[in-house]
Scaffold this motif. Structure first.
Motif, PDB file in Angstrom:
ATOM      1  N   TYR A  83     -10.880 166.895 -11.280  1.00  0.00           N
ATOM      2  CA  TYR A  83     -11.276 165.758 -10.445  1.00  0.00           C
ATOM      3  C   TYR A  83     -12.171 164.848 -11.275  1.00  0.00           C
ATOM      4  O   TYR A  83     -13.023 165.334 -12.029  1.00  0.00           O
ATOM      5  N   ALA A  84     -11.999 163.531 -11.094  1.00  0.00           N
ATOM      6  CA  ALA A  84     -12.796 162.587 -11.868  1.00  0.00           C
ATOM      7  C   ALA A  84     -13.031 161.295 -11.080  1.00  0.00           C
ATOM      8  O   ALA A  84     -12.272 160.963 -10.167  1.00  0.00           O
ATOM      9  N   LEU A  85     -14.083 160.581 -11.471  1.00  0.00           N
ATOM     10  CA  LEU A  85     -14.453 159.286 -10.899  1.00  0.00           C
ATOM     11  C   LEU A  85     -14.405 158.250 -12.012  1.00  0.00           C
ATOM     12  O   LEU A  85     -14.840 158.514 -13.137  1.00  0.00           O
ATOM     13  N   ARG A  86     -13.920 157.050 -11.693  1.00  0.00           N
ATOM     14  CA  ARG A  86     -13.792 156.042 -12.744  1.00  0.00           C
ATOM     15  C   ARG A  86     -15.124 155.362 -13.029  1.00  0.00           C
ATOM     16  O   ARG A  86     -15.974 155.217 -12.158  1.00  0.00           O
ATOM     17  N   LEU A  87     -15.271 154.936 -14.274  1.00  0.00           N
ATOM     18  CA  LEU A  87     -16.436 154.181 -14.707  1.00  0.00           C
ATOM     19  C   LEU A  87     -16.042 152.731 -14.932  1.00  0.00           C
ATOM     20  O   LEU A  87     -14.879 152.428 -15.227  1.00  0.00           O
ATOM     21  N   THR A  88     -17.018 151.850 -14.820  1.00  0.00           N
ATOM     22  CA  THR A  88     -16.810 150.446 -15.107  1.00  0.00           C
ATOM     23  C   THR A  88     -18.056 149.889 -15.772  1.00  0.00           C
ATOM     24  O   THR A  88     -19.160 150.388 -15.545  1.00  0.00           O
ATOM     25  N   SER A  89     -17.876 148.867 -16.595  1.00  0.00           N
ATOM     26  CA  SER A  89     -19.022 148.186 -17.195  1.00  0.00           C
ATOM     27  C   SER A  89     -19.354 146.910 -16.420  1.00  0.00           C
ATOM     28  O   SER A  89     -20.326 146.235 -16.728  1.00  0.00           O
ATOM     29  N   LYS A  90     -18.554 146.606 -15.411  1.00  0.00           N
ATOM     30  CA  LYS A  90     -18.830 145.444 -14.562  1.00  0.00           C
ATOM     31  C   LYS A  90     -20.044 145.781 -13.695  1.00  0.00           C
ATOM     32  O   LYS A  90     -20.056 146.804 -13.009  1.00  0.00           O
ATOM     33  N   PRO A  91     -21.087 144.941 -13.698  1.00  0.00           N
ATOM     34  CA  PRO A  91     -22.294 145.238 -12.917  1.00  0.00           C
ATOM     35  C   PRO A  91     -22.013 145.370 -11.422  1.00  0.00           C
ATOM     36  O   PRO A  91     -21.247 144.603 -10.845  1.00  0.00           O
ATOM     37  N   HIS A  92     -22.631 146.381 -10.814  1.00  0.00           N
ATOM     38  CA  HIS A  92     -22.485 146.638  -9.378  1.00  0.00           C
ATOM     39  C   HIS A  92     -23.838 146.965  -8.753  1.00  0.00           C
ATOM     40  O   HIS A  92     -23.932 147.827  -7.877  1.00  0.00           O
ATOM     41  N   ASP A  93     -24.886 146.292  -9.197  1.00  0.00           N
ATOM     42  CA  ASP A  93     -26.212 146.517  -8.624  1.00  0.00           C
ATOM     43  C   ASP A  93     -26.177 146.244  -7.128  1.00  0.00           C
ATOM     44  O   ASP A  93     -25.643 145.234  -6.675  1.00  0.00           O
ATOM     45  N   GLY A  94     -26.705 147.177  -6.346  1.00  0.00           N
ATOM     46  CA  GLY A  94     -26.776 147.011  -4.901  1.00  0.00           C
ATOM     47  C   GLY A  94     -25.508 147.364  -4.155  1.00  0.00           C
ATOM     48  O   GLY A  94     -25.478 147.314  -2.931  1.00  0.00           O
ATOM     49  N   ASP A  95     -24.440 147.726  -4.846  1.00  0.00           N
ATOM     50  CA  ASP A  95     -23.176 148.106  -4.207  1.00  0.00           C
ATOM     51  C   ASP A  95     -23.212 149.612  -3.956  1.00  0.00           C
ATOM     52  O   ASP A  95     -23.263 150.403  -4.887  1.00  0.00           O
ATOM     53  N   ARG A  96     -23.195 150.026  -2.693  1.00  0.00           N
ATOM     54  CA  ARG A  96     -23.417 151.428  -2.365  1.00  0.00           C
ATOM     55  C   ARG A  96     -22.314 152.379  -2.821  1.00  0.00           C
ATOM     56  O   ARG A  96     -22.511 153.584  -2.862  1.00  0.00           O
ATOM     57  N   GLN A  97     -21.144 151.870  -3.182  1.00  0.00           N
ATOM     58  CA  GLN A  97     -20.100 152.773  -3.653  1.00  0.00           C
ATOM     59  C   GLN A  97     -20.201 153.035  -5.156  1.00  0.00           C
ATOM     60  O   GLN A  97     -19.452 153.835  -5.693  1.00  0.00           O
ATOM     61  N   TYR A  98     -21.141 152.394  -5.826  1.00  0.00           N
ATOM     62  CA  TYR A  98     -21.324 152.587  -7.265  1.00  0.00           C
ATOM     63  C   TYR A  98     -22.722 153.095  -7.563  1.00  0.00           C
ATOM     64  O   TYR A  98     -23.695 152.675  -6.936  1.00  0.00           O
ATOM     65  N   LEU A  99     -22.820 153.982  -8.549  1.00  0.00           N
ATOM     66  CA  LEU A  99     -24.108 154.450  -9.043  1.00  0.00           C
ATOM     67  C   LEU A  99     -24.247 154.021 -10.491  1.00  0.00           C
ATOM     68  O   LEU A  99     -23.304 154.160 -11.274  1.00  0.00           O
TER      69      LEU A  99
END
Length: 156
Positions: A83-99
């Motif tokens: 099982y894995a979760l994708r990473l992104t370099s696009k900023p997602h500050d304040g987006d609750r689905q991203y850490l």
């Protein structure tokens, strides 16, 4: 429920070579009711919990296109898949689905990365392109805590 992410090529999209056999392709899946999150990074050319590996991942539009990108392995599904979760370099500050993960050796440009905790993938060992890095235990535990709170998954 499995959704194949095999890169079917729309007429307007350029051809893209796929090296993994069809039964070894990365699949986006619905989060299961039960999953054990584990941290067991090991440089052995197999995806292990806590490692960031590269595999082909579809774009969010789910139109058959995608790209090789880093994913965080959170545990084994069976003898040949993780099982894995994708990473992104696009900023997602304040987006609750991203850490926010910060920077790491998985990105040669050392850009800050975010992990998407709402999109889960099944990565076949044969579909992994390369091991990139092991996430340190503190950051992995932050991701695991968010997944446990969201889905009720256990930690191994």
């Amino acid at each position: 429920m499995f959704r194949s992410t095999a890169p079917a090529r729309p007429a307007s999209a350029p051809a893209r070579a796929v090296t993994a056999p069809a039964d070894a392709q990365t699949l986006e899946i619905e989060p299961p009711r039960h999953l054990t999150i584990s941290y067991a990074p090991q440089r052995d050319n197999a995806p292990d919990g806590g490692e960031i590996v590269w595999t082909w991942v579809p774009y969010e539009e789910r139109d058959g296109r995608g790209k090789d990108r880093p994913v965080l392995v959170i545990g084994r599904a069976d003898a040949t898949r993780s099982y894995a979760l994708r990473l992104t370099s696009k900023p997602h500050d304040g987006d609750r689905q991203y850490l926010s993960l910060g920077t790491g050796e998985w990105d040669p440009q050392r850009r800050p990365s975010w992990v998407d905790i709402e999109q889960l993938y099944l990565v076949h060992d044969a579909g992994m392109r390369r091991e990139a890095a092991a996430l340190d235990r503190r950051r992995f535990d932050t991701v695991a805590a968010a997944l446990t709170a969201r889905y009720g998954w256990k930690r191994g």
